[in-house]
Design an enzyme around this catalytic site. Structure first.
Site, PDB file in Angstrom:
ATOM      1  N   LYS A   1       0.848  -1.197   0.000  1.00 33.01           N
ATOM      2  CA  LYS A   1       0.000   0.000   0.000  1.00 33.01           C
ATOM      3  C   LYS A   1       0.885   1.249   0.000  1.00 33.01           C
ATOM      4  CE  LYS A   1      -1.993   2.511   3.263  1.00 33.01           C
ATOM      5  NZ  LYS A   1      -2.018   3.828   2.613  1.00 33.01           N
TER       6      LYS A   1
ATOM      7  N   GLY B   1       7.142   5.313   7.864  1.00 29.92           N
ATOM      8  CA  GLY B   1       6.167   6.372   8.116  1.00 29.92           C
ATOM      9  C   GLY B   1       6.431   7.008   9.461  1.00 29.92           C
TER      10      GLY B   1
ATOM     11  N   THR C   1       2.424   6.134  14.075  1.00 33.40           N
ATOM     12  CA  THR C   1       1.827   5.049  13.275  1.00 33.40           C
ATOM     13  C   THR C   1       2.609   3.753  13.500  1.00 33.40           C
ATOM     14  OG1 THR C   1       1.400   6.732  11.588  1.00 33.40           O
ATOM     15  CG2 THR C   1       0.952   4.468  10.975  1.00 33.40           C
TER      16      THR C   1
ATOM     17  N   GLU D   1      10.630   1.846   9.868  1.00 36.24           N
ATOM     18  CA  GLU D   1      11.491   3.005   9.571  1.00 36.24           C
ATOM     19  C   GLU D   1      10.674   4.244   9.873  1.00 36.24           C
ATOM     20  OE1 GLU D   1      14.580   2.787   8.706  1.00 36.24           O
ATOM     21  OE2 GLU D   1      14.655   0.640   8.325  1.00 36.24           O
TER      22      GLU D   1
ATOM     23  N   CYS E   1      13.101  12.193   5.709  1.00 32.29           N
ATOM     24  CA  CYS E   1      13.332  11.785   7.100  1.00 32.29           C
ATOM     25  C   CYS E   1      14.782  12.016   7.508  1.00 32.29           C
ATOM     26  CB  CYS E   1      12.960  10.323   7.265  1.00 32.29           C
ATOM     27  SG  CYS E   1      13.817   9.277   6.082  1.00 32.29           S
TER      28      CYS E   1
ATOM     29  N   GLU F   1       9.482  16.447  15.396  1.00 31.78           N
ATOM     30  CA  GLU F   1       9.671  16.376  13.943  1.00 31.78           C
ATOM     31  C   GLU F   1       8.668  17.297  13.249  1.00 31.78           C
ATOM     32  OE1 GLU F   1       8.493  12.827  11.717  1.00 31.78           O
ATOM     33  OE2 GLU F   1      10.422  12.883  10.690  1.00 31.78           O
TER      34      GLU F   1
HETATM   35  P1  NAD Z   1       2.192   8.050   8.190  1.00 32.57           P
HETATM   36  O1  NAD Z   1       2.676   7.264   9.349  1.00 32.57           O
HETATM   37  O2  NAD Z   1       1.044   8.951   8.368  1.00 32.57           O
HETATM   38  O3  NAD Z   1       1.805   7.100   6.971  1.00 32.57           O
HETATM   39  C1  NAD Z   1       2.702   6.173   6.414  1.00 32.57           C
HETATM   40  C2  NAD Z   1       1.921   5.053   5.762  1.00 32.57           C
HETATM   41  O4  NAD Z   1       1.247   4.328   6.784  1.00 32.57           O
HETATM   42  C3  NAD Z   1       0.840   5.534   4.792  1.00 32.57           C
HETATM   43  O5  NAD Z   1       0.762   4.630   3.702  1.00 32.57           O
HETATM   44  C4  NAD Z   1      -0.410   5.457   5.647  1.00 32.57           C
HETATM   45  O6  NAD Z   1      -1.590   5.300   4.892  1.00 32.57           O
HETATM   46  C5  NAD Z   1      -0.124   4.222   6.475  1.00 32.57           C
HETATM   47  N1  NAD Z   1      -0.879   4.118   7.727  1.00 32.57           N
HETATM   48  C6  NAD Z   1      -1.389   5.129   8.487  1.00 32.57           C
HETATM   49  N2  NAD Z   1      -2.068   4.614   9.542  1.00 32.57           N
HETATM   50  C7  NAD Z   1      -1.960   3.267   9.465  1.00 32.57           C
HETATM   51  C8  NAD Z   1      -2.429   2.188  10.259  1.00 32.57           C
HETATM   52  N3  NAD Z   1      -3.171   2.389  11.341  1.00 32.57           N
HETATM   53  N4  NAD Z   1      -2.125   0.926   9.899  1.00 32.57           N
HETATM   54  C9  NAD Z   1      -1.368   0.705   8.798  1.00 32.57           C
HETATM   55  N5  NAD Z   1      -0.922   1.682   7.986  1.00 32.57           N
HETATM   56  C10 NAD Z   1      -1.189   2.951   8.318  1.00 32.57           C
HETATM   57  O7  NAD Z   1       3.470   8.842   7.654  1.00 32.57           O
HETATM   58  P2  NAD Z   1       3.524   9.896   6.470  1.00 32.57           P
HETATM   59  O8  NAD Z   1       2.924  11.168   6.974  1.00 32.57           O
HETATM   60  O9  NAD Z   1       3.020   9.276   5.226  1.00 32.57           O
HETATM   61  O10 NAD Z   1       5.105  10.064   6.296  1.00 32.57           O
HETATM   62  C11 NAD Z   1       5.873  10.956   7.034  1.00 32.57           C
HETATM   63  C12 NAD Z   1       6.636  10.230   8.126  1.00 32.57           C
HETATM   64  O11 NAD Z   1       7.414   9.188   7.569  1.00 32.57           O
HETATM   65  C13 NAD Z   1       7.606  11.139   8.831  1.00 32.57           C
HETATM   66  O12 NAD Z   1       7.518  10.912  10.211  1.00 32.57           O
HETATM   67  C14 NAD Z   1       8.956  10.680   8.307  1.00 32.57           C
HETATM   68  O13 NAD Z   1      10.039  10.918   9.158  1.00 32.57           O
HETATM   69  C15 NAD Z   1       8.719   9.232   8.120  1.00 32.57           C
HETATM   70  N6  NAD Z   1       9.696   8.664   7.188  1.00 32.57           N
HETATM   71  C16 NAD Z   1      10.659   7.840   7.676  1.00 32.57           C
HETATM   72  C17 NAD Z   1      11.621   7.316   6.821  1.00 32.57           C
HETATM   73  C18 NAD Z   1      12.699   6.397   7.316  1.00 32.57           C
HETATM   74  O14 NAD Z   1      13.348   5.765   6.501  1.00 32.57           O
HETATM   75  N7  NAD Z   1      12.916   6.285   8.608  1.00 32.57           N
HETATM   76  C19 NAD Z   1      11.574   7.635   5.462  1.00 32.57           C
HETATM   77  C20 NAD Z   1      10.576   8.486   5.019  1.00 32.57           C
HETATM   78  C21 NAD Z   1       9.631   8.991   5.883  1.00 32.57           C
END
Ligand code: NAD
Length: 479
Positions: A173, A226, A230, A248, A282, A383
């Site tokens: 997804k 993400g 989450t 991650e 990130c 963040e």
């Molecule tokens: P998010 O956690 O809102 O969403 C990430 C993904 O998880 C999306 O596909 C979302 O639909 C899904 N999701 C949300 N709730 C869920 C649930 N209850 N169950 C399963 N899936 C769910 O994050 P975002 O706003 O899309 O991305 C930004 C975040 O990602 C920032 O905190 C950033 O630091 C982090 N990030 C981390 C890395 C890394 O490698 N560590 C890389 C890129 C982004």
């Protein structure tokens, strides 16, 4: 344009016929819809993956490798189309997507297409006991891959490529905010001859579709990138089912600048590590600590350079900073600028929404530098994930180390110095999964990638990813 799920090699509407809007951040308008896939859609995708698993896991490494490399080549052939789609969905400059996002997605498939042919396991001879042990590395089965919006195809494929290289079948997804390139990937996988059901893509909200993937009892591993909250929620849901988890998560990375660094190189890279992709990476160095002796000079030079960055429509070739990904994200970032002011931070440049002629509803924001008095303020601890950095001076190595480590996150750190002993001391002690010295975001896909503390659990990259997507089984033979 309406996007459909990609299940068993076919594009399909969601069973529930439930849809959500997809926005173009550059103009702030809806330009299509995506399925909000339900449990039933995830089950359908799971069944397709399960049915494909036996054949795919028994497919020779040579054939798997060839298909992955073919996908990589087709991503390259479609570079412009994919870059434009990524930019339209995400707001990032097309040039950036052309230079970074799409080439990296292609590299992910090429890298793991090659890596799987070199992936080996161990054998241990039990000397004196007439026995030999060998380790099998067997695919986990059906696995779930869930990715965020900031580097959409780049991170989606970073999970899918090792998962399928290792012989798994996938229910994936992408973020609901940036679904378009994932949709195009489905077409490319068909063209490359990836067998039906090996990759299934379900679109939808995290709380609906993502949750259904994590809750599915037969999806045995979840690779998630993400936000930290989450990730914590996913861990709670997955733990009672004993799923393998790779998380991650967020970051609040220090960028530590010593007076003995190569100044010009540092300055140029610091502009990039602060504001590339509108600061929505990130790995961005969002907390800048500068040795006191060069702080005033750095402040003047950095502000001057950042003021030259052009905020513009993502499709214009002169644009440095495109649109933020969504209205709600823009509002969140703006709220942190207000918090900074309340906390006594000084806005050295930026801080305001930008209204572009002709694109008045787009989500544009000036690159913003905030001088903070203490590292403990919220803008320095939480963040923000936008074009906002904090700067403050430090006196000693011990002070900056302590401030760098005093956040809940531990993803990456950047260090600018030409002092070898200091480099070694700090690299050892910084609480981070990655330390860059005199560079930023220079990546070698063989290296372990991930964070410590609230930045995640597990490592991606190279053989680490192939280990995650396989189960080790020891076979002991007495002879
Ligand atoms: P998010 O956690 O809102 O969403 C990430 C993904 O998880 C999306 O596909 C979302 O639909 C899904 N999701 C949300 N709730 C869920 C649930 N209850 N169950 C399963 N899936 C769910 O994050 P975002 O706003 O899309 O991305 C930004 C975040 O990602 C920032 O905190 C950033 O630091 C982090 N990030 C981390 C890395 C890394 O490698 N560590 C890389 C890129 C982004």
């Amino acid at each position: 344009m309406n996007i459909q799920n990609f299940i068993n090699g076919k594009f399909e509407n969601p069973i529930s016929n439930d849809w959500v809007d997809n926005y173009c951040p550059a103009i702030g308008e809806v330009y299509g819809q995506i399925p909000n896939s339900s449990k039933a859609d995830v089950e359908h995708a799971y069944q397709a993956a399960k049915d494909a698993f036996h054949n795919w896991s028994q497919t020779t490494l040579e054939v798997r490798s060839r298909i992955l490399i073919k996908i990589s080549e087709l991503l390259e052939v479609n570079l412009l189309r994919l870059a434009e789609a990524e930019s339209k969905d995400n707001g990032k400059p097309v040039n950036l997507a052309k230079a970074i996002d799409i080439p990296r997605a292609a590299s992910n498939f090429r890298f793991f297409g090659n890596a799987i042919t070199q992936f080996a396991s161990e054998s241990h001879e039990s000397v004196g006991q007439n026995a030999i042990n060998y380790t099998l590395r067997q695919p986990v089965g059906v696995v779930g891959c869930i990715s965020p919006w900031n580097l959409p195809l780049y991170l989606f494929t970073w999970k899918i490529a090792p998962a399928i290289a290792a012989g798994n079948c996938v229910v994936a997804k992408p973020s609901e905010v940036t679904p378009m390139t994932a949709h195009l990937l489905g077409e490319i996988c068909n063209e490359a001859g990836l067998p039906k059901g090996v990759l299934n893509i379900v679109h939808g909200l995290g709380t609906t579709t993502g949750q259904a993937i994590v809750e599915h009892p037969e999806i045995k591993a979840i690779s998630f990138t993400g936000g930290t909250s989450t990730g914590a929620h996913i861990a709670r849901v997955a733990a009672p089912m004993f799923k393998k988890l790779s998380l991650e998560l967020g970051g609040k990375n220090p960028n530590i600048i010593f007076a003995d660094c190569d100044y010009d190189d540092m300055l140029e890279t610091t502009v990039r590590s602060s504001f590339a992709n509108q600061g929505q990476i990130c790995l961005c160095g969002s907390r800048i600590f500068v040795e006191a002796s060069i702080f005033e000079k750095f402040k003047v030079d950095f502000v001057k350079k950042v003021k030259q960055l052009k905020v513009g429509h993502p499709s214009e070739s002169t644009t440095d900073i495109g649109a933020l990904v969504s209205k709600s994200h823009l509002e969140k970032v703006l709220s942190y600028i207000d918090i900074a002011k309340d906390e006594g931070g000084e806005i050295l440049c930026g801080g305001n929404r930008v209204t572009l002629l002709g694109f008045e509803n787009g989500y544009y924001l000036e690159p913003t530098i905030i001088e903070v008095e203490t590292d403990e303020c919220r803008v320095n601890q939480e963040e923000i994930f936008g074009p906002v950095v904090t700067i403050m001076p430090f006196e000693t190595e011990a002070d900056v180390l302590q401030m760098s480590n005093k956040v809940k996150y531990g993803l990456a750190a950047t260090l600018w110095t030409n002092n070898l002993k200091r480099t070694m001391r700090l690299s050892n002690q910084l609480q981070a999964g990655i330390v860059w010295v005199n560079t930023w975001m220079l990546r070698d896909l063989r290296t372990p990638f991930g964070g410590v503390k609230a930045s995640g659990v597990g490592r991606e990259g190279g053989f680490e990813a192939l280990r995650f997507f396989t189960e080790a089984k020891n076979v002991c033979i007495k002879y």
